[in-house]
Write a protein that holds these residues in place. Structure first.
Motif, PDB file in Angstrom:
ATOM      1  N   GLY A 116       4.919  51.183  -5.117  1.00 51.13           N
ATOM      2  CA  GLY A 116       6.232  51.076  -4.479  1.00 51.13           C
ATOM      3  C   GLY A 116       6.438  49.820  -3.667  1.00 51.13           C
ATOM      4  N   ARG A 117       5.400  49.016  -3.507  1.00 47.94           N
ATOM      5  CA  ARG A 117       5.529  47.753  -2.778  1.00 47.94           C
ATOM      6  C   ARG A 117       5.654  46.562  -3.722  1.00 47.94           C
ATOM      7  NH1 ARG A 117       1.747  50.292   1.121  1.00 47.94           N
ATOM      8  NH2 ARG A 117       3.109  50.903   2.840  1.00 47.94           N
ATOM      9  N   THR A 143       8.841  48.373  -9.338  1.00 49.47           N
ATOM     10  CA  THR A 143      10.065  49.109  -9.014  1.00 49.47           C
ATOM     11  C   THR A 143      11.123  48.875 -10.080  1.00 49.47           C
ATOM     12  OG1 THR A 143       9.579  49.006  -6.647  1.00 49.47           O
ATOM     13  CG2 THR A 143      11.873  49.431  -7.277  1.00 49.47           C
ATOM     14  N   ARG A 144      11.228  47.635 -10.553  1.00 53.93           N
ATOM     15  CA  ARG A 144      12.193  47.334 -11.618  1.00 53.93           C
ATOM     16  C   ARG A 144      11.848  48.117 -12.892  1.00 53.93           C
ATOM     17  NH1 ARG A 144      14.099  41.343 -13.179  1.00 53.93           N
ATOM     18  NH2 ARG A 144      16.031  41.985 -14.163  1.00 53.93           N
ATOM     19  N   PRO A 193       6.079  56.645  -5.531  1.00 58.75           N
ATOM     20  CA  PRO A 193       5.220  55.520  -5.160  1.00 58.75           C
ATOM     21  C   PRO A 193       3.884  56.056  -4.660  1.00 58.75           C
ATOM     22  CG  PRO A 193       6.905  55.866  -3.491  1.00 58.75           C
ATOM     23  CD  PRO A 193       7.199  56.821  -4.611  1.00 58.75           C
ATOM     24  N   TYR A 194       2.804  55.418  -5.066  1.00 57.34           N
ATOM     25  CA  TYR A 194       1.500  55.936  -4.655  1.00 57.34           C
ATOM     26  C   TYR A 194       1.295  55.826  -3.150  1.00 57.34           C
ATOM     27  CZ  TYR A 194      -0.912  51.407  -4.080  1.00 57.34           C
ATOM     28  OH  TYR A 194      -1.318  50.161  -3.655  1.00 57.34           O
ATOM     29  N   PRO A 243      11.434  46.009  -3.644  1.00 57.22           N
ATOM     30  CA  PRO A 243      10.436  47.062  -3.819  1.00 57.22           C
ATOM     31  C   PRO A 243      10.915  48.404  -3.259  1.00 57.22           C
ATOM     32  CG  PRO A 243       9.394  45.069  -3.036  1.00 57.22           C
ATOM     33  CD  PRO A 243      10.884  44.854  -2.955  1.00 57.22           C
ATOM     34  N   TRP A 244      10.498  49.472  -3.932  1.00 60.89           N
ATOM     35  CA  TRP A 244      10.892  50.829  -3.569  1.00 60.89           C
ATOM     36  C   TRP A 244      10.661  51.110  -2.086  1.00 60.89           C
ATOM     37  CZ3 TRP A 244      13.408  54.555  -6.188  1.00 60.89           C
ATOM     38  CH2 TRP A 244      13.417  55.839  -5.625  1.00 60.89           C
TER      39      TRP A 244
END
Length: 127
Positions: A9-10, A15-16, A34-35, A117-118
């Motif tokens: 997630g970073r 994310t895309r 996201p982990y 990023p998420w």
């Protein structure tokens, strides 16, 4: 087939890619997490190092089933509602090729085009 895809997630590229998967998942068969979400590594019995290295596919029973390119093929198969991506992945030579490409992408993902990023886009979802 349904399941959960654990992703970084970073990472803007990750994310895309997650967003693209969500667009093709018209029947909402794939959950994406996201982990970095609190408790995720412990919940699935995976280490942060394993999760940072590759995406993971978690089956409906909550069991880690696959990582890297194989996990991406599970997720795409579930999203599309067909086993064709998984069957193609399992053809002789294709697994090796996709895994090699996945490793290259994973090692260079910070240089690839992405989006916000998420973990920045969805505050509070990442630890």
């Amino acid at each position: 087939m349904r399941g959960t895809l654990l992703f970084d997630g970073r990472c803007g590229f990750c994310t895309r890619s997650r967003d693209l998967l969500a667009r093709v998942d018209r029947h909402h068969r794939v959950e994406t997490v996201p982990y970095q979400h609190p408790g995720t590594p412990d919940r699935y019995g995976l280490t942060e190092q394993q999760l940072a290295r590759a995406v993971w596919w978690i089956d409906e029973a909550g069991t880690p089933r696959a990582s890297a390119a194989e996990a991406a093929n599970y997720a795409l198969s579930a999203a599309l509602g067909t086993t064709l991506p998984l069957r193609f992945y399992r053809l002789p030579g294709i697994r090796w090729l996709q895994e090699a490409l996945y490793r290259w992408v994973s090692n260079n993902r910070q240089r690839l085009p992405g989006t916000t990023p998420w973990c920045e886009r969805e505050p509070g979802t990442c630890g």
